[in-house]
Scaffold this motif. Structure first.
Motif, PDB file in Angstrom:
ATOM      1  N   MET A 150       6.542   9.281   8.509  1.00  0.00           N
ATOM      2  CA  MET A 150       6.673   8.226   8.288  1.00  0.00           C
ATOM      3  C   MET A 150       5.320   7.638   8.215  1.00  0.00           C
ATOM      4  SD  MET A 150       5.925   6.126  12.485  1.00  0.00           S
ATOM      5  CE  MET A 150       4.124   6.829  12.723  1.00  0.00           C
ATOM      6  N   TRP A 151       5.293   6.372   6.435  1.00  0.00           N
ATOM      7  CA  TRP A 151       3.813   6.395   6.751  1.00  0.00           C
ATOM      8  C   TRP A 151       3.211   4.861   7.455  1.00  0.00           C
ATOM      9  CZ3 TRP A 151       1.910   7.239   1.967  1.00  0.00           C
ATOM     10  CH2 TRP A 151       2.659   7.810   1.391  1.00  0.00           C
ATOM     11  N   SER A 152       1.834   5.746   7.790  1.00  0.00           N
ATOM     12  CA  SER A 152       0.730   4.936   8.643  1.00  0.00           C
ATOM     13  C   SER A 152      -0.463   4.201   8.798  1.00  0.00           C
ATOM     14  CB  SER A 152       0.622   5.985   9.444  1.00  0.00           C
ATOM     15  OG  SER A 152      -0.778   5.612  10.479  1.00  0.00           O
ATOM     16  N   VAL A 153      -0.594   3.372   8.330  1.00  0.00           N
ATOM     17  CA  VAL A 153      -1.263   2.218   7.670  1.00  0.00           C
ATOM     18  C   VAL A 153      -2.492   1.749   8.740  1.00  0.00           C
ATOM     19  CG1 VAL A 153      -2.619   0.312   6.089  1.00  0.00           C
ATOM     20  CG2 VAL A 153      -0.061   1.834   5.714  1.00  0.00           C
ATOM     21  N   ARG A 154      -3.587   2.288   9.483  1.00  0.00           N
ATOM     22  CA  ARG A 154      -4.335   1.520  10.221  1.00  0.00           C
ATOM     23  C   ARG A 154      -5.125   0.715   9.330  1.00  0.00           C
ATOM     24  NH1 ARG A 154      -8.029   2.519  14.491  1.00  0.00           N
ATOM     25  NH2 ARG A 154      -7.219   2.732  16.432  1.00  0.00           N
ATOM     26  N   ILE A 155      -5.195  -0.701   9.799  1.00  0.00           N
ATOM     27  CA  ILE A 155      -5.289  -1.760   9.536  1.00  0.00           C
ATOM     28  C   ILE A 155      -6.818  -2.764  10.784  1.00  0.00           C
ATOM     29  CG2 ILE A 155      -5.718  -3.299   8.024  1.00  0.00           C
ATOM     30  CD1 ILE A 155      -2.425  -3.285   7.812  1.00  0.00           C
ATOM     31  N   LEU A 198       1.114  -1.624  -0.045  1.00  0.00           N
ATOM     32  CA  LEU A 198      -0.262  -0.318  -0.305  1.00  0.00           C
ATOM     33  C   LEU A 198       0.576   1.370   0.084  1.00  0.00           C
ATOM     34  CD1 LEU A 198      -2.567  -0.703   2.601  1.00  0.00           C
ATOM     35  CD2 LEU A 198      -3.145  -0.577   0.017  1.00  0.00           C
ATOM     36  N   THR A 199       1.993   1.504   0.794  1.00  0.00           N
ATOM     37  CA  THR A 199       2.688   2.857   1.049  1.00  0.00           C
ATOM     38  C   THR A 199       3.377   2.992  -0.865  1.00  0.00           C
ATOM     39  OG1 THR A 199       4.268   1.385   1.984  1.00  0.00           O
ATOM     40  CG2 THR A 199       2.600   2.912   3.036  1.00  0.00           C
ATOM     41  N   LEU A 200       3.541   2.153  -0.776  1.00  0.00           N
ATOM     42  CA  LEU A 200       4.693   1.475  -2.480  1.00  0.00           C
ATOM     43  C   LEU A 200       3.569   2.179  -3.363  1.00  0.00           C
ATOM     44  CD1 LEU A 200       7.108   1.089  -4.216  1.00  0.00           C
ATOM     45  CD2 LEU A 200       6.468  -1.054  -4.562  1.00  0.00           C
ATOM     46  N   GLU A 201       2.636   1.228  -3.236  1.00  0.00           N
ATOM     47  CA  GLU A 201       1.624   2.166  -4.048  1.00  0.00           C
ATOM     48  C   GLU A 201       1.621   3.968  -4.152  1.00  0.00           C
ATOM     49  OE1 GLU A 201      -2.823   1.608  -5.510  1.00  0.00           O
ATOM     50  OE2 GLU A 201      -2.711   0.011  -4.777  1.00  0.00           O
ATOM     51  N   LYS A 225      -1.465   7.482   6.042  1.00  0.00           N
ATOM     52  CA  LYS A 225      -1.477   8.958   6.000  1.00  0.00           C
ATOM     53  C   LYS A 225       0.176   8.745   6.422  1.00  0.00           C
ATOM     54  CE  LYS A 225      -1.201  10.923   9.561  1.00  0.00           C
ATOM     55  NZ  LYS A 225      -1.710  11.549  11.118  1.00  0.00           N
ATOM     56  N   ARG A 226       0.515  10.461   6.066  1.00  0.00           N
ATOM     57  CA  ARG A 226       1.913  10.065   6.323  1.00  0.00           C
ATOM     58  C   ARG A 226       2.178  11.412   7.668  1.00  0.00           C
ATOM     59  NH1 ARG A 226       4.114  12.987   1.339  1.00  0.00           N
ATOM     60  NH2 ARG A 226       1.721  14.058   1.488  1.00  0.00           N
ATOM     61  N   LEU A 248      -1.124  -1.462  13.189  1.00  0.00           N
ATOM     62  CA  LEU A 248      -0.797  -0.074  13.262  1.00  0.00           C
ATOM     63  C   LEU A 248       0.445  -0.462  12.091  1.00  0.00           C
ATOM     64  CD1 LEU A 248      -1.074   2.890  12.666  1.00  0.00           C
ATOM     65  CD2 LEU A 248       0.118   3.343  14.706  1.00  0.00           C
ATOM     66  N   TYR A 249       1.149  -0.211  10.669  1.00  0.00           N
ATOM     67  CA  TYR A 249       1.671  -0.581  10.325  1.00  0.00           C
ATOM     68  C   TYR A 249       2.688   1.056  10.041  1.00  0.00           C
ATOM     69  CZ  TYR A 249       4.651  -0.907   5.968  1.00  0.00           C
ATOM     70  OH  TYR A 249       5.625  -1.096   5.322  1.00  0.00           O
ATOM     71  N   THR A 250       4.042   0.789  10.284  1.00  0.00           N
ATOM     72  CA  THR A 250       4.075   1.931   9.603  1.00  0.00           C
ATOM     73  C   THR A 250       6.211   1.846   9.186  1.00  0.00           C
ATOM     74  OG1 THR A 250       5.205   1.822  12.052  1.00  0.00           O
ATOM     75  CG2 THR A 250       3.570   3.519  11.458  1.00  0.00           C
ATOM     76  N   LYS A 251       6.390   2.466   8.487  1.00  0.00           N
ATOM     77  CA  LYS A 251       7.880   3.098   7.527  1.00  0.00           C
ATOM     78  C   LYS A 251       8.015   3.844   7.827  1.00  0.00           C
ATOM     79  CE  LYS A 251       7.503   2.067   3.039  1.00  0.00           C
ATOM     80  NZ  LYS A 251       7.390   0.871   1.774  1.00  0.00           N
ATOM     81  N   PRO A 252       9.533   3.600   8.063  1.00  0.00           N
ATOM     82  CA  PRO A 252      10.075   5.533   7.680  1.00  0.00           C
ATOM     83  C   PRO A 252      10.079   6.161   6.059  1.00  0.00           C
ATOM     84  CG  PRO A 252      11.778   4.057   8.452  1.00  0.00           C
ATOM     85  CD  PRO A 252      10.355   3.066   8.416  1.00  0.00           C
TER      86      PRO A 252
END
Length: 208
Positions: A203-208, A56-59, A104-105, A152-156
């Motif tokens: 960071m990217w934040s994806v709340r699943i 998702l964050t790559l897209e 979100k970021r 909660l997925y996060t990535k810098p």
């Protein structure tokens, strides 16, 4: 934690058989196999969430970059800032709706106040900041909230190239005076300046 996902196919198969039809032994065996409860371990759930978050964050990143590059080529850097101001958040919101997540970021040096971290996000972001300050590599992360119901997925996010410094670099050095005027108009509380290539942007934040 285990999630149980029974598959109810037997009723469909049996009801679909008319009074003169017979269901073979093989069909019943297939039904029984499908009706077995599928046990999914917590480790498997975390692994799938990590894969999903990466995708998702790559897209999202690709959509933002491609649209930004198009805006720069058509309108220049100041025009691209107008584009980001109007379109960046809606692009992420729409993508989140498509996949039923909150995407979100987050940054402590946010340009848009909507990108400030939540209470859930703040300690994770601070951990990424600590790693960046101390030369420690940061990997994507999964945290559980609400008794494990939310992941909660996060990535810098780092500054990938010199192109980004046109809006996030040193004022009047990488950021032109014309661009600074536009930034000041649209983002009076902007803190997303003074970066170098490779700096942690947030960071990217994806709340699943």
């Amino acid at each position: 934690m285990k999630i149980f996902a029974p598959v109810f196919v037997s009723m469909i198969l049996i009801v679909s058989c008319g009074p003169q039809e017979r269901v073979s032994k093989e069909t019943f065996e297939e039904v029984n196999r499908n009706m077995e409860i599928k046990r999914v371990t917590e480790a498997e759930i975390i692994q799938e969430a990590m894969i999903w978050g990466d995708s998702l964050t790559l897209e999202a990143q690709n959509q933002l970059i491609s649209n930004l590059q198009k805006a720069i080529s058509e309108q220049g850097i100041p025009g691209a800032i107008d584009f980001c101001n109007v379109n960046a958040l809606p692009i992420l919101t729409e993508l989140g709706k498509v996949y039923s997540v909150q995407l979100k970021r987050a940054s402590n040096r946010a340009r848009n106040s909507a990108d400030l971290p939540t209470d859930e996000e703040r300690p994770i972001l601070e951990a990424y900041e600590y790693n960046a300050e101390n030369g420690i590599k940061s990997d994507p992360n999964i945290q559980k909230f609400e008794n494990g119901e939310v992941l909660l997925y996060t990535k810098p996010i780092t500054i990938p190239s010199g192109m980004c410094l046109n809006c996030h670099g040193e004022p009047e050095k990488e950021i032109s005076k014309e661009t600074l005027v536009k930034l000041d108009q649209l983002y009076p509380s902007d803190r997303a300046r003074g970066h170098k290539v490779g700096d942690l942007r947030g960071m990217w934040s994806v709340r699943i």
